[in-house]
Design a protein around this motif. Structure first.
Motif, PDB file in Angstrom:
ATOM      1  N   VAL A 258       0.842  -1.202   0.000  1.00 39.07           N
ATOM      2  CA  VAL A 258       0.000   0.000   0.000  1.00 39.07           C
ATOM      3  C   VAL A 258       0.874   1.249   0.000  1.00 39.07           C
ATOM      4  O   VAL A 258       0.615   2.198  -0.742  1.00 39.07           O
ATOM      5  CB  VAL A 258      -0.969   0.002   1.207  1.00 39.07           C
ATOM      6  CG1 VAL A 258      -1.673   1.344   1.335  1.00 39.07           C
ATOM      7  CG2 VAL A 258      -1.980  -1.125   1.088  1.00 39.07           C
ATOM      8  N   ILE A 259       1.931   1.244   0.800  1.00 43.85           N
ATOM      9  CA  ILE A 259       2.852   2.388   0.843  1.00 43.85           C
ATOM     10  C   ILE A 259       3.538   2.576  -0.509  1.00 43.85           C
ATOM     11  O   ILE A 259       3.663   3.703  -1.009  1.00 43.85           O
ATOM     12  CB  ILE A 259       3.875   2.207   1.977  1.00 43.85           C
ATOM     13  CG1 ILE A 259       3.172   2.307   3.336  1.00 43.85           C
ATOM     14  CG2 ILE A 259       5.005   3.235   1.875  1.00 43.85           C
ATOM     15  CD1 ILE A 259       4.018   1.854   4.510  1.00 43.85           C
ATOM     16  N   GLN A 260       3.952   1.481  -1.139  1.00 44.18           N
ATOM     17  CA  GLN A 260       4.602   1.565  -2.449  1.00 44.18           C
ATOM     18  C   GLN A 260       3.626   2.041  -3.521  1.00 44.18           C
ATOM     19  O   GLN A 260       3.986   2.845  -4.386  1.00 44.18           O
ATOM     20  CB  GLN A 260       5.193   0.204  -2.820  1.00 44.18           C
ATOM     21  CG  GLN A 260       6.342  -0.196  -1.932  1.00 44.18           C
ATOM     22  CD  GLN A 260       6.665  -1.682  -2.002  1.00 44.18           C
ATOM     23  OE1 GLN A 260       5.896  -2.492  -2.508  1.00 44.18           O
ATOM     24  NE2 GLN A 260       7.827  -2.040  -1.473  1.00 44.18           N
ATOM     25  N   LEU A 261       2.383   1.567  -3.453  1.00 43.43           N
ATOM     26  CA  LEU A 261       1.368   2.020  -4.401  1.00 43.43           C
ATOM     27  C   LEU A 261       1.062   3.498  -4.185  1.00 43.43           C
ATOM     28  O   LEU A 261       0.922   4.262  -5.142  1.00 43.43           O
ATOM     29  CB  LEU A 261       0.094   1.186  -4.256  1.00 43.43           C
ATOM     30  CG  LEU A 261      -1.062   1.564  -5.172  1.00 43.43           C
ATOM     31  CD1 LEU A 261      -0.662   1.474  -6.644  1.00 43.43           C
ATOM     32  CD2 LEU A 261      -2.266   0.673  -4.886  1.00 43.43           C
ATOM     33  N   ARG A 262       0.999   3.917  -2.929  1.00 41.37           N
ATOM     34  CA  ARG A 262       0.758   5.330  -2.617  1.00 41.37           C
ATOM     35  C   ARG A 262       1.869   6.198  -3.205  1.00 41.37           C
ATOM     36  O   ARG A 262       1.601   7.273  -3.755  1.00 41.37           O
ATOM     37  CB  ARG A 262       0.671   5.528  -1.104  1.00 41.37           C
ATOM     38  CG  ARG A 262       0.356   6.950  -0.713  1.00 41.37           C
ATOM     39  CD  ARG A 262       0.324   7.137   0.775  1.00 41.37           C
ATOM     40  NE  ARG A 262      -0.916   6.630   1.330  1.00 41.37           N
ATOM     41  CZ  ARG A 262      -1.244   6.731   2.601  1.00 41.37           C
ATOM     42  NH1 ARG A 262      -0.422   7.304   3.466  1.00 41.37           N
ATOM     43  NH2 ARG A 262      -2.394   6.262   3.036  1.00 41.37           N
ATOM     44  N   GLU A 263       3.113   5.742  -3.101  1.00 42.01           N
ATOM     45  CA  GLU A 263       4.234   6.488  -3.679  1.00 42.01           C
ATOM     46  C   GLU A 263       4.065   6.626  -5.194  1.00 42.01           C
ATOM     47  O   GLU A 263       4.262   7.708  -5.759  1.00 42.01           O
ATOM     48  CB  GLU A 263       5.557   5.786  -3.357  1.00 42.01           C
ATOM     49  CG  GLU A 263       6.761   6.460  -3.980  1.00 42.01           C
ATOM     50  CD  GLU A 263       8.050   5.672  -3.797  1.00 42.01           C
ATOM     51  OE1 GLU A 263       9.115   6.283  -4.016  1.00 42.01           O
ATOM     52  OE2 GLU A 263       8.011   4.470  -3.471  1.00 42.01           O
ATOM     53  N   LEU A 264       3.674   5.550  -5.853  1.00 46.25           N
ATOM     54  CA  LEU A 264       3.478   5.584  -7.303  1.00 46.25           C
ATOM     55  C   LEU A 264       2.327   6.514  -7.680  1.00 46.25           C
ATOM     56  O   LEU A 264       2.456   7.342  -8.588  1.00 46.25           O
ATOM     57  CB  LEU A 264       3.221   4.168  -7.829  1.00 46.25           C
ATOM     58  CG  LEU A 264       2.920   4.045  -9.315  1.00 46.25           C
ATOM     59  CD1 LEU A 264       4.101   4.533 -10.152  1.00 46.25           C
ATOM     60  CD2 LEU A 264       2.568   2.602  -9.663  1.00 46.25           C
ATOM     61  N   VAL A 265       1.217   6.407  -6.978  1.00 50.19           N
ATOM     62  CA  VAL A 265       0.042   7.232  -7.283  1.00 50.19           C
ATOM     63  C   VAL A 265       0.337   8.708  -7.036  1.00 50.19           C
ATOM     64  O   VAL A 265       0.023   9.558  -7.873  1.00 50.19           O
ATOM     65  CB  VAL A 265      -1.171   6.749  -6.460  1.00 50.19           C
ATOM     66  CG1 VAL A 265      -2.317   7.741  -6.522  1.00 50.19           C
ATOM     67  CG2 VAL A 265      -1.626   5.379  -6.949  1.00 50.19           C
ATOM     68  N   ASN A 266       0.961   9.030  -5.917  1.00 48.31           N
ATOM     69  CA  ASN A 266       1.253  10.438  -5.617  1.00 48.31           C
ATOM     70  C   ASN A 266       2.334  11.002  -6.541  1.00 48.31           C
ATOM     71  O   ASN A 266       2.276  12.179  -6.921  1.00 48.31           O
ATOM     72  CB  ASN A 266       1.637  10.609  -4.152  1.00 48.31           C
ATOM     73  CG  ASN A 266       0.438  10.495  -3.237  1.00 48.31           C
ATOM     74  OD1 ASN A 266      -0.671  10.867  -3.608  1.00 48.31           O
ATOM     75  ND2 ASN A 266       0.641   9.958  -2.053  1.00 48.31           N
ATOM     76  N   GLY A 267       3.313  10.199  -6.909  1.00 52.33           N
ATOM     77  CA  GLY A 267       4.323  10.643  -7.875  1.00 52.33           C
ATOM     78  C   GLY A 267       3.708  10.901  -9.239  1.00 52.33           C
ATOM     79  O   GLY A 267       4.050  11.880  -9.919  1.00 52.33           O
ATOM     80  N   THR A 268       2.778  10.045  -9.632  1.00 55.79           N
ATOM     81  CA  THR A 268       2.062  10.228 -10.905  1.00 55.79           C
ATOM     82  C   THR A 268       1.242  11.514 -10.868  1.00 55.79           C
ATOM     83  O   THR A 268       1.255  12.299 -11.822  1.00 55.79           O
ATOM     84  CB  THR A 268       1.152   9.023 -11.182  1.00 55.79           C
ATOM     85  OG1 THR A 268       1.961   7.840 -11.256  1.00 55.79           O
ATOM     86  CG2 THR A 268       0.380   9.199 -12.475  1.00 55.79           C
ATOM     87  N   HIS A 269       0.568  11.744  -9.760  1.00 55.87           N
ATOM     88  CA  HIS A 269      -0.227  12.970  -9.614  1.00 55.87           C
ATOM     89  C   HIS A 269       0.662  14.207  -9.705  1.00 55.87           C
ATOM     90  O   HIS A 269       0.309  15.196 -10.355  1.00 55.87           O
ATOM     91  CB  HIS A 269      -0.989  12.938  -8.288  1.00 55.87           C
ATOM     92  CG  HIS A 269      -1.852  14.123  -8.088  1.00 55.87           C
ATOM     93  ND1 HIS A 269      -1.474  15.203  -7.312  1.00 55.87           N
ATOM     94  CD2 HIS A 269      -3.078  14.427  -8.584  1.00 55.87           C
ATOM     95  CE1 HIS A 269      -2.437  16.102  -7.337  1.00 55.87           C
ATOM     96  NE2 HIS A 269      -3.415  15.666  -8.093  1.00 55.87           N
ATOM     97  N   PHE A 270       1.815  14.154  -9.046  1.00 53.02           N
ATOM     98  CA  PHE A 270       2.754  15.281  -9.111  1.00 53.02           C
ATOM     99  C   PHE A 270       3.192  15.539 -10.552  1.00 53.02           C
ATOM    100  O   PHE A 270       3.237  16.687 -11.003  1.00 53.02           O
ATOM    101  CB  PHE A 270       3.966  15.007  -8.230  1.00 53.02           C
ATOM    102  CG  PHE A 270       5.029  16.060  -8.352  1.00 53.02           C
ATOM    103  CD1 PHE A 270       4.888  17.281  -7.719  1.00 53.02           C
ATOM    104  CD2 PHE A 270       6.167  15.829  -9.116  1.00 53.02           C
ATOM    105  CE1 PHE A 270       5.854  18.262  -7.846  1.00 53.02           C
ATOM    106  CE2 PHE A 270       7.140  16.805  -9.252  1.00 53.02           C
ATOM    107  CZ  PHE A 270       6.988  18.026  -8.617  1.00 53.02           C
ATOM    108  N   ALA A 271       3.498  14.469 -11.289  1.00 50.11           N
ATOM    109  CA  ALA A 271       3.935  14.621 -12.685  1.00 50.11           C
ATOM    110  C   ALA A 271       2.829  15.242 -13.541  1.00 50.11           C
ATOM    111  O   ALA A 271       3.099  16.102 -14.392  1.00 50.11           O
ATOM    112  CB  ALA A 271       4.362  13.278 -13.258  1.00 50.11           C
ATOM    113  N   ILE A 272       1.600  14.829 -13.311  1.00 48.13           N
ATOM    114  CA  ILE A 272       0.471  15.391 -14.056  1.00 48.13           C
ATOM    115  C   ILE A 272       0.317  16.878 -13.749  1.00 48.13           C
ATOM    116  O   ILE A 272       0.145  17.703 -14.654  1.00 48.13           O
ATOM    117  CB  ILE A 272      -0.834  14.633 -13.732  1.00 48.13           C
ATOM    118  CG1 ILE A 272      -0.769  13.209 -14.287  1.00 48.13           C
ATOM    119  CG2 ILE A 272      -2.052  15.361 -14.291  1.00 48.13           C
ATOM    120  CD1 ILE A 272      -1.868  12.300 -13.760  1.00 48.13           C
ATOM    121  N   GLU A 273       0.379  17.223 -12.466  1.00 47.04           N
ATOM    122  CA  GLU A 273       0.257  18.623 -12.054  1.00 47.04           C
ATOM    123  C   GLU A 273       1.394  19.465 -12.623  1.00 47.04           C
ATOM    124  O   GLU A 273       1.174  20.588 -13.086  1.00 47.04           O
ATOM    125  CB  GLU A 273       0.242  18.728 -10.527  1.00 47.04           C
ATOM    126  CG  GLU A 273      -1.027  18.219  -9.892  1.00 47.04           C
ATOM    127  CD  GLU A 273      -2.223  19.098 -10.207  1.00 47.04           C
ATOM    128  OE1 GLU A 273      -2.104  20.339 -10.107  1.00 47.04           O
ATOM    129  OE2 GLU A 273      -3.273  18.532 -10.567  1.00 47.04           O
TER     130      GLU A 273
END
Length: 115
Positions: free
Chosen positions: A84-99
């Protein structure tokens, strides 16, 4: 012609943006999940709402796992807290890249209009 642009990657997964389908595709272990942008934002909200801190200090067996689902994609997986922590890192990193891409696009087009 390359229609998928990598947004973010970690040791456990990566995400791409598909120009043909206008979707964000997360690759995490065995999971390949294509999200519409609104569904991705809802999934991010769900992932970030998981209270990792309380689960770490809860000694019950049930707190060692979390059922992570994306109903719109018919995806559901039982994950360890580490996953879950690793998935959260991927999801939040993806969101940052989109922003970041969005902000750069806005600044570049605003500067072109001023010239």
């Amino acid at each position: 012609m390359n229609t998928q642009n990598e947004l973010f990657s970690t040791a456990k997964g990566y995400s791409v943006q598909c120009d043909l389908t206008s979707r964000i595709v997360l690759h995490f272990g065995e999971i390949k999940a294509p999200f519409k942008i609104l569904d991705f934002l809802n999934f991010r909200r769900f992932i970030n709402s998981i209270d990792i801190h309380s689960k770490i200090f809860d000694l019950s067996d049930e707190s060692d796992y979390e059922f992570v689902e994306a109903p719109q994609l018919n995806i559901g997986h039982k994950m360890t807290l580490c996953e879950v922590i690793q998935l959260r890192e991927l999801v939040n990193g993806t969101h940052f890249a989109i922003e970041l891409n969005s902000m750069l696009h806005q600044v570049l087009y605003t500067e072109q209009e001023l010239v």
